[in-house]
Design an enzyme around this catalytic site. Sequence first.
Site, mmCIF file in Angstrom:
data_model
loop_
_atom_site.group_PDB
_atom_site.id
_atom_site.type_symbol
_atom_site.label_atom_id
_atom_site.label_comp_id
_atom_site.label_asym_id
_atom_site.label_seq_id
_atom_site.Cartn_x
_atom_site.Cartn_y
_atom_site.Cartn_z
ATOM 1 N N TYR A 135 0.834 -1.204 0.000
ATOM 2 C CA TYR A 135 0.000 0.000 0.000
ATOM 3 C C TYR A 135 0.869 1.254 0.000
ATOM 4 O O TYR A 135 1.780 1.403 0.806
ATOM 5 C CB TYR A 135 -0.905 -0.015 1.233
ATOM 6 C CG TYR A 135 -1.715 1.251 1.410
ATOM 7 C CD1 TYR A 135 -2.742 1.573 0.534
ATOM 8 C CD2 TYR A 135 -1.444 2.131 2.468
ATOM 9 C CE1 TYR A 135 -3.473 2.734 0.693
ATOM 10 C CE2 TYR A 135 -2.179 3.278 2.641
ATOM 11 C CZ TYR A 135 -3.192 3.593 1.751
ATOM 12 O OH TYR A 135 -3.920 4.736 1.909
ATOM 13 N N HIS A 181 -1.641 16.540 -1.778
ATOM 14 C CA HIS A 181 -3.105 16.494 -1.916
ATOM 15 C C HIS A 181 -3.795 16.522 -0.552
ATOM 16 O O HIS A 181 -4.992 16.837 -0.454
ATOM 17 C CB HIS A 181 -3.523 15.267 -2.734
ATOM 18 C CG HIS A 181 -3.885 14.052 -1.935
ATOM 19 N ND1 HIS A 181 -2.946 13.129 -1.496
ATOM 20 C CD2 HIS A 181 -5.093 13.602 -1.479
ATOM 21 C CE1 HIS A 181 -3.564 12.169 -0.823
ATOM 22 N NE2 HIS A 181 -4.860 12.423 -0.793
ATOM 23 N N ASN A 232 -14.088 4.343 1.740
ATOM 24 C CA ASN A 232 -12.932 3.652 2.303
ATOM 25 C C ASN A 232 -12.858 3.939 3.806
ATOM 26 O O ASN A 232 -12.700 3.036 4.628
ATOM 27 C CB ASN A 232 -11.658 4.131 1.599
ATOM 28 C CG ASN A 232 -10.394 3.623 2.256
ATOM 29 O OD1 ASN A 232 -10.220 2.429 2.450
ATOM 30 N ND2 ASN A 232 -9.490 4.537 2.597
ATOM 31 N N ASN A 243 -14.218 9.462 1.674
ATOM 32 C CA ASN A 243 -13.119 8.851 0.939
ATOM 33 C C ASN A 243 -13.613 7.652 0.125
ATOM 34 O O ASN A 243 -13.028 6.570 0.173
ATOM 35 C CB ASN A 243 -12.021 8.468 1.930
ATOM 36 C CG ASN A 243 -10.665 8.225 1.298
ATOM 37 O OD1 ASN A 243 -9.997 7.262 1.662
ATOM 38 N ND2 ASN A 243 -10.241 9.079 0.390
#
Length: 527
Positions: A55, A83, A431, A428
């Site tokens: 990840y 971001h 998620n 999100n």
Amino acid sequence: MPLSHPCADPRSPDTLVGGLLDRSVEPLEPTAVDQARMAAAHRALTGLDGSRRVYGVTHGFGPLVDHPADPDPARQGLGLISHLATGQGEPLPPDVTRTMVWLRLRGMTLGHSAVAPKTWQRLADLLNAGFVPVVPGEGSLSASGDLVPLAHAALAFAAAGPGDDGEAGGATSQAWSRDAAGAWRRADASAVLHGLGLPPVTWDARSALAFVNGSSACLARALHTHRELGALTRAAAAVTGRTAALLGASGEPYEEALQRVRNQPGQRTVASWIRAERTASGAPPDLAPGPDRPLQERYSLRCAPQVLGAVLDQLDLQGSVLADEAEGCSDNPVLVDGDLLHGGNFHAAPVAFASETHASCAHQVAYLMERQLALVLDPAANGGLPPLLTPRPGAGSGFAGVQIAASSHLGRLRQLGHPASFTAVPTNLHNQDQVPLALNSANAVAQMTERAWWILGSLLLAVNQLAHLTGHRDGDEARLWRELREEFPPLDRDRPLAGEITRAAALARARHLPRTTTDPDDTTAAV
């Protein structure tokens, strides 16, 4: 004998909290074991053959985990922190931010985050040199850790982002700098780095993710507020003992035998504080109430050991939770015994629940003090002294305005105390469908605690006026009461008291916070 304050016990979680905060201002130096663990973890991660999905390294972030990552680790890392630099609001206090960074770096030394050792050392060098990023306080879910505030810190370490626009949260690359008087000022991060003579950090994907993927912002905020609440509780016990002595209230509610049969350690500790303050303020050894006092006082005086003692015990319990969090690894993924494990160790539920308990504690202390203020100002409860403690009723209004503001502070404090985890919103792309909002709670408790100090300052001025009106003098009284009497004259005629409230609160805070942080010459228990 009364039990000692839990903070005096080296095994106490509150002692652990104080120790963590004291350590966080010292230079961060890795041991040989720390260095070996970090190096081994980094080798293990870089030695993967590419067949294992990792990840944030081989694949994207959050709901984009099924998409390949940027092949350039530096671009992937900078994209991550860029971001996420979306925070707003006033910045976290510099001491909280330093603790936040210290917690992140210390957690990495456990060897589970697989950060690049060179990157870790560069960050530690900057922290040790006094580099403290400016971090907006609002915008974290505390779910995948405190992504947003930590991203702002990461950009500052990299000296990346737009320039300073003068507004909190508007710039993504600012750091704190001290002026000639020692006051904190915000400056461009690159300028601060240049002044320190140190280069910025270059982030790779894994190191950037390990830095932002932790509960360190909410934890740092909660640790500092935890210590404030302990000092506030101690101050509330002191003013309770002083008030009981000046009013001639019965000493029976604070006797050790009464506390012992309840079997609550915090209650015994608080009662011992109240007894000491009551005696130092000139109360007679006789426990009987004065001639103008009732057999049983209102609960705000009579039940202070029960209320403040319960707060003390809860602080001790939550201190254990916070200390455990600080000693662990909040990150994802993590390397454990050579295995790479993806999970949710960044979720800050422990800190969220601790902060929500902090909110209840802050409210109970503030509520007790506001009720004691009402008691002192009421002729039906203050022994027949003038209403609102003005010697010129009608021509003067005394503490009417003080009480009005204190009631407003209590109301606002209650509004802030609603559990943030009750208001969670999935986000999100679902998620993050269960989030704790721990930093929201920790920030709210910090605001609650500030208002509780204002209420205490209001009560201190009223009790000081009570001493003036009764002609009280006692050479053995604690330094705080002498300072109040000397700095704040009797309220013979109405005057603006806003500044006096904040100064009185500051005096009490300086007396009751640990001497290592605010009061290097304080050596007395009853202050």
